[in-house]
Design an enzyme around this catalytic site. Structure first.
Site, PDB file in Angstrom:
ATOM      1  N   GLU A   1       0.635  -1.161  -0.012  1.00 50.95           N
ATOM      2  CA  GLU A   1       0.012  -0.038  -0.042  1.00 50.95           C
ATOM      3  C   GLU A   1       1.012   1.322   0.097  1.00 50.95           C
ATOM      4  O   GLU A   1       2.028   1.197   0.518  1.00 50.95           O
ATOM      5  CB  GLU A   1      -0.982   0.040   1.327  1.00 50.95           C
ATOM      6  CG  GLU A   1      -1.811   1.097   1.479  1.00 50.95           C
ATOM      7  CD  GLU A   1      -2.899   1.043   0.301  1.00 50.95           C
ATOM      8  OE1 GLU A   1      -2.560   1.284  -0.944  1.00 50.95           O
ATOM      9  OE2 GLU A   1      -4.147   0.785   0.573  1.00 50.95           O
ATOM     10  N   ASP A   2       0.500   2.368  -0.522  1.00 55.68           N
ATOM     11  CA  ASP A   2       1.276   3.454  -0.478  1.00 55.68           C
ATOM     12  C   ASP A   2       1.216   4.319   0.692  1.00 55.68           C
ATOM     13  O   ASP A   2       2.111   4.530   1.207  1.00 55.68           O
ATOM     14  CB  ASP A   2       0.807   4.478  -1.706  1.00 55.68           C
ATOM     15  CG  ASP A   2      -0.822   4.678  -1.777  1.00 55.68           C
ATOM     16  OD1 ASP A   2      -1.507   4.208  -0.734  1.00 55.68           O
ATOM     17  OD2 ASP A   2      -1.431   5.357  -2.810  1.00 55.68           O
TER      18      ASP A   2
ATOM     19  N   ASP B   1      -3.369   5.703   6.293  1.00 61.55           N
ATOM     20  CA  ASP B   1      -4.206   6.935   6.833  1.00 61.55           C
ATOM     21  C   ASP B   1      -5.109   6.394   7.966  1.00 61.55           C
ATOM     22  O   ASP B   1      -4.579   6.190   8.947  1.00 61.55           O
ATOM     23  CB  ASP B   1      -4.840   7.743   5.805  1.00 61.55           C
ATOM     24  CG  ASP B   1      -5.207   9.049   5.893  1.00 61.55           C
ATOM     25  OD1 ASP B   1      -5.563   9.386   7.129  1.00 61.55           O
ATOM     26  OD2 ASP B   1      -5.136   9.711   4.888  1.00 61.55           O
ATOM     27  N   SER B   2      -6.560   6.334   7.484  1.00 66.67           N
ATOM     28  CA  SER B   2      -7.675   6.211   8.539  1.00 66.67           C
ATOM     29  C   SER B   2      -7.503   4.744   9.029  1.00 66.67           C
ATOM     30  O   SER B   2      -8.026   4.605  10.170  1.00 66.67           O
ATOM     31  CB  SER B   2      -8.923   6.597   7.998  1.00 66.67           C
ATOM     32  OG  SER B   2      -9.160   5.887   6.931  1.00 66.67           O
ATOM     33  N   GLY B   3      -7.071   3.954   7.811  1.00 66.04           N
ATOM     34  CA  GLY B   3      -7.200   2.393   8.296  1.00 66.04           C
ATOM     35  C   GLY B   3      -8.500   1.836   7.748  1.00 66.04           C
ATOM     36  O   GLY B   3      -8.493   0.455   7.662  1.00 66.04           O
TER      37      GLY B   3
ATOM     38  N   THR C   1      -9.722   1.515   4.581  1.00 69.04           N
ATOM     39  CA  THR C   1      -9.418   0.753   3.364  1.00 69.04           C
ATOM     40  C   THR C   1      -8.604  -0.646   3.802  1.00 69.04           C
ATOM     41  O   THR C   1      -9.196  -1.668   3.238  1.00 69.04           O
ATOM     42  CB  THR C   1      -8.516   1.494   2.537  1.00 69.04           C
ATOM     43  OG1 THR C   1      -9.340   2.607   2.224  1.00 69.04           O
ATOM     44  CG2 THR C   1      -8.450   0.849   1.100  1.00 69.04           C
ATOM     45  N   LEU C   2      -7.493  -0.488   4.388  1.00 68.15           N
ATOM     46  CA  LEU C   2      -6.787  -1.893   4.889  1.00 68.15           C
ATOM     47  C   LEU C   2      -7.487  -2.650   5.518  1.00 68.15           C
ATOM     48  O   LEU C   2      -7.578  -3.907   5.434  1.00 68.15           O
ATOM     49  CB  LEU C   2      -5.458  -1.375   5.583  1.00 68.15           C
ATOM     50  CG  LEU C   2      -4.351  -1.147   4.328  1.00 68.15           C
ATOM     51  CD1 LEU C   2      -3.047  -0.903   5.049  1.00 68.15           C
ATOM     52  CD2 LEU C   2      -4.174  -2.491   3.465  1.00 68.15           C
TER      53      LEU C   2
ATOM     54  N   ASP D   1      -1.884  10.614  -5.182  1.00 69.06           N
ATOM     55  CA  ASP D   1      -2.279  11.785  -5.582  1.00 69.06           C
ATOM     56  C   ASP D   1      -3.065  12.760  -5.193  1.00 69.06           C
ATOM     57  O   ASP D   1      -3.633  12.318  -4.021  1.00 69.06           O
ATOM     58  CB  ASP D   1      -3.307  11.309  -7.228  1.00 69.06           C
ATOM     59  CG  ASP D   1      -4.726  10.563  -6.622  1.00 69.06           C
ATOM     60  OD1 ASP D   1      -5.714  11.080  -7.271  1.00 69.06           O
ATOM     61  OD2 ASP D   1      -4.682   9.818  -5.696  1.00 69.06           O
TER      62      ASP D   1
ATOM     63  N   ARG E   1       0.889  12.296  -9.375  1.00 71.83           N
ATOM     64  CA  ARG E   1       1.432  10.930  -9.137  1.00 71.83           C
ATOM     65  C   ARG E   1       2.717  10.706  -9.827  1.00 71.83           C
ATOM     66  O   ARG E   1       3.555   9.876  -9.243  1.00 71.83           O
ATOM     67  CB  ARG E   1       0.513   9.864  -9.662  1.00 71.83           C
ATOM     68  CG  ARG E   1      -0.821   9.653  -9.156  1.00 71.83           C
ATOM     69  CD  ARG E   1      -1.342   8.342  -9.959  1.00 71.83           C
ATOM     70  NE  ARG E   1      -2.997   8.468  -9.550  1.00 71.83           N
ATOM     71  CZ  ARG E   1      -3.293   7.744  -8.459  1.00 71.83           C
ATOM     72  NH1 ARG E   1      -2.480   7.467  -7.482  1.00 71.83           N
ATOM     73  NH2 ARG E   1      -4.792   7.909  -8.400  1.00 71.83           N
TER      74      ARG E   1
END
Length: 174
Positions: A98-99, A102-104, A106-107, A158, A164
């Protein structure tokens, strides 16, 4: 057009990616390992490309597209799977690349989905960790850099599909 202030140089990124690749190679060396590297598109594709060139064990790759930002600078927690994996993962040691964490949201959603498919093992590698924004706890196995609570662009990341292609990581300034 917004301005971008350099936060991590191209040299810093290259050195860290090489270090991560070396560690991953050591951890996945062995005849019992079957490494499948999963890139979360679009942001991680540049990181993935550089990372796998620094991994010296056999591996396969696959891709997923998951969206939680849209045209916003913050995740709303609405995770949408746009493209799923093409490979049956039950015989693989998965490494999610993963790039940025952040909040967590998505993962954590992705981990739920993948664990049900019963991979041999599951680890996470992120280039950037932004712990100040964490809403959902996600344990990282490999992490490049910890970054401040700023909107980060470049090196695959992005804002509204722009920036990007920057060779460095910068902070987007309003």
């Amino acid at each position: 057009m917004k301005d971008v202030k350099v936060f991590l140089s191209e040299k810093d990124i290259k050195e860290k990616v090489a270090e991560l690749g070396k560690q991953i190679s050591e951890d996945y060396r062995g005849s019992d390992k079957n490494l499948l590297v999963i890139s979360i598109l679009k942001g991680s594709v540049i990181f993935l490309s550089d990372l796998i060139r620094n991994i010296d064990v056999d591996l396969s790759i696959d891709f997923m597209v998951i969206s939680s930002y849209g045209r916003s600078t913050t995740s709303k927690g609405n995770v949408k799977i746009i493209k799923d994996l093409d490979i049956n993962i039950s015989n693989y040691d998965l490494l999610i690349v993963e790039d940025i964490l952040d909040s967590g949201y998505t993962l954590s959603k992705l981990l739920e989905i993948l664990k049900v498919r019963k991979p041999k093992s599951l680890k996470i590698c992120t280039l950037l960790d932004k712990p100040d924004r964490r809403v959902v706890n996600v344990d990282l196995d490999y992490c490049g850099f910890t970054v401040p609570d700023e909107f980060i662009v470049g090196y695959g990341l992005d804002y509204d599909e722009k920036y990007r292609n920057l060779p460095y990581i910068g902070i987007l300034e309003p």
